[in-house]
Design a protein around this motif. Sequence first.
Motif, PDB file in Angstrom:
ATOM      1  N   LYS A  19       0.674  -1.182  -0.131  1.00  0.00           N
ATOM      2  CA  LYS A  19       0.091  -0.072  -0.214  1.00  0.00           C
ATOM      3  C   LYS A  19       0.809   1.110   0.053  1.00  0.00           C
ATOM      4  N   ILE A  50       0.854   4.622  -2.442  1.00  0.00           N
ATOM      5  CA  ILE A  50       0.525   5.742  -2.100  1.00  0.00           C
ATOM      6  C   ILE A  50       1.745   6.835  -2.366  1.00  0.00           C
ATOM      7  N   ILE A  66       2.095   3.415   8.174  1.00  0.00           N
ATOM      8  CA  ILE A  66       1.077   2.844   7.758  1.00  0.00           C
ATOM      9  C   ILE A  66       1.328   1.225   8.206  1.00  0.00           C
ATOM     10  N   GLU A  87      -3.708   0.973  10.520  1.00  0.00           N
ATOM     11  CA  GLU A  87      -3.881   2.086   9.384  1.00  0.00           C
ATOM     12  C   GLU A  87      -4.629   1.552   8.238  1.00  0.00           C
ATOM     13  N   LEU A  88      -4.321   0.229   7.713  1.00  0.00           N
ATOM     14  CA  LEU A  88      -4.728  -0.467   6.641  1.00  0.00           C
ATOM     15  C   LEU A  88      -6.570  -0.361   6.920  1.00  0.00           C
ATOM     16  N   GLN A  89      -6.847  -0.902   8.057  1.00  0.00           N
ATOM     17  CA  GLN A  89      -8.359  -1.282   8.579  1.00  0.00           C
ATOM     18  C   GLN A  89      -9.163   0.229   8.525  1.00  0.00           C
ATOM     19  N   GLN A 130      -8.230   2.880   6.494  1.00  0.00           N
ATOM     20  CA  GLN A 130      -7.874   3.377   5.464  1.00  0.00           C
ATOM     21  C   GLN A 130      -7.482   5.032   5.915  1.00  0.00           C
ATOM     22  N   ALA A 131      -6.710   5.110   6.927  1.00  0.00           N
ATOM     23  CA  ALA A 131      -6.005   6.430   7.192  1.00  0.00           C
ATOM     24  C   ALA A 131      -4.732   6.234   8.041  1.00  0.00           C
ATOM     25  N   GLU A 188      -4.100  12.070  12.296  1.00  0.00           N
ATOM     26  CA  GLU A 188      -4.555  10.806  11.390  1.00  0.00           C
ATOM     27  C   GLU A 188      -5.065  11.336  10.179  1.00  0.00           C
ATOM     28  N   ALA A 213      -6.896  10.575   6.181  1.00  0.00           N
ATOM     29  CA  ALA A 213      -7.251   9.353   5.243  1.00  0.00           C
ATOM     30  C   ALA A 213      -6.163   9.318   4.180  1.00  0.00           C
ATOM     31  N   PHE A 214      -6.265   8.043   3.640  1.00  0.00           N
ATOM     32  CA  PHE A 214      -5.131   7.923   2.726  1.00  0.00           C
ATOM     33  C   PHE A 214      -5.494   8.838   1.468  1.00  0.00           C
ATOM     34  N   THR A 215      -6.971   8.805   1.219  1.00  0.00           N
ATOM     35  CA  THR A 215      -7.170   9.800  -0.070  1.00  0.00           C
ATOM     36  C   THR A 215      -6.911  11.200   0.173  1.00  0.00           C
TER      37      THR A 215
END
Length: 421
Positions: free
Chosen positions: A342, A346, A384, A388-390, A392-393, A406, A408-410
């Motif tokens: 991941k 990113i 990460i 954090e994968l759970q 998505q942040a 914290e 968000a990935f997006t």
Amino acid sequence: MLIQIPRGTYDVLPEDSEVWQKIEETARKVCALFNYKEIRTPIFESTDLFQRGVGDTTDIVQKEMYNFKDRGERSLTLRPEGTASVVRSFVEHKLFGLPNQPAKLYYIGPMFRYERPQSGRTRQFTQFGVEVLGSKDPSVDAEIIALAMTFYKTLGLKKLKLVLNSLGDPESRAAHHEALIAHFKPSIGEFCEDCRNRLEKNPLRILDCKKDHDHPLMKTAPSIIDFLTEPARDYFEKVKGILDEMGIAYELDPTLVRGLDYYNHTTFEIMGSSKGAITTLTGGGRYNGLVSELGGPETPGVGFALSIERLLLALEVENISLKSETSLDCFIAAIGEEAGRKAAVILNELRQAGLRADKDYMDRKVKAQFKQADRDRSGFVIVIGDEELQAQAAKVRNMADGSQEEVAFTELADYLKAKIN
């Protein structure tokens, strides 16, 4: 067998290349302010170019050039300086016929001279230089001096001294030539072989001799200033007057002749500190006969060249660091294989957004990854792991103050760009 670098050369390692890039970037920005355009010429040229352009009585041509023959038995030379190559290109491509005159050019690149290596003097060295071809306006002489001073001051140097002289026009030089012969001839046997050979052909080169510079006759040698014709004296006065009005301080040195034969009228050096001593950082001046000597039309010229290596020493003496506080905008610390995959995705997204970013590729522990981020002078660290994968942040650590948020990935790219800007 271990193969080592040739004597008199050096490697610019990654930890130092940032400084070189900063210097080159500054040179280009200053040249843009003064409306100078970059020119790039070959690293090797016909040997005849430098014999005719630099002067066959100079130390450069007689002792320091790297000459070789190609498979066609043509004699070629690694360029020992930049002016002759620029003038050759100016003539060959008929730049004198372009509507915008004068041609205002600059170059940055390696030069080669077979010298005894010492601090600030290597066999491969890098020069930044400018040339103005096509104008005999004394304000151009002042302009290139101002450009050089602006470049140094932009980099933070303060311990600078401008030294100025005039070598006059051909009439001035001829009269001075005869006076120098009369001065040195009775005692020429006390001088080195080079000086004896140059007495009749080019006695001005005797004043530039490194071996005999402490000989008593050097101090009492006739000054070119005393032989300047009225037009040459008037030209020099105009150059000095413009520098005065620009607020650029200078000292007059009637012994300043430079080491190249093509100079006439204005000649100058900019001095600075190097390891506690005063050394020449820049040298330049007028060379109104060089273009015609190399087959072009009668065209006035003026320019300078400076050594990046000597500049680096001067920066060190004045404790000036050009390294930025941060090298990376962010570093991704990933925990586990899935987080590592991941992180790669990113990382690509962040780079596409214009952020300087990197991640761990050695499967290090988190603590070791933070140490790498610190060595890379990263502004932020993105953490990460499974948690954090759970969600998505990612957790984003500000390395300057230790705060953590914290994100968000997006939203990582927008968050970091807002923080950095």
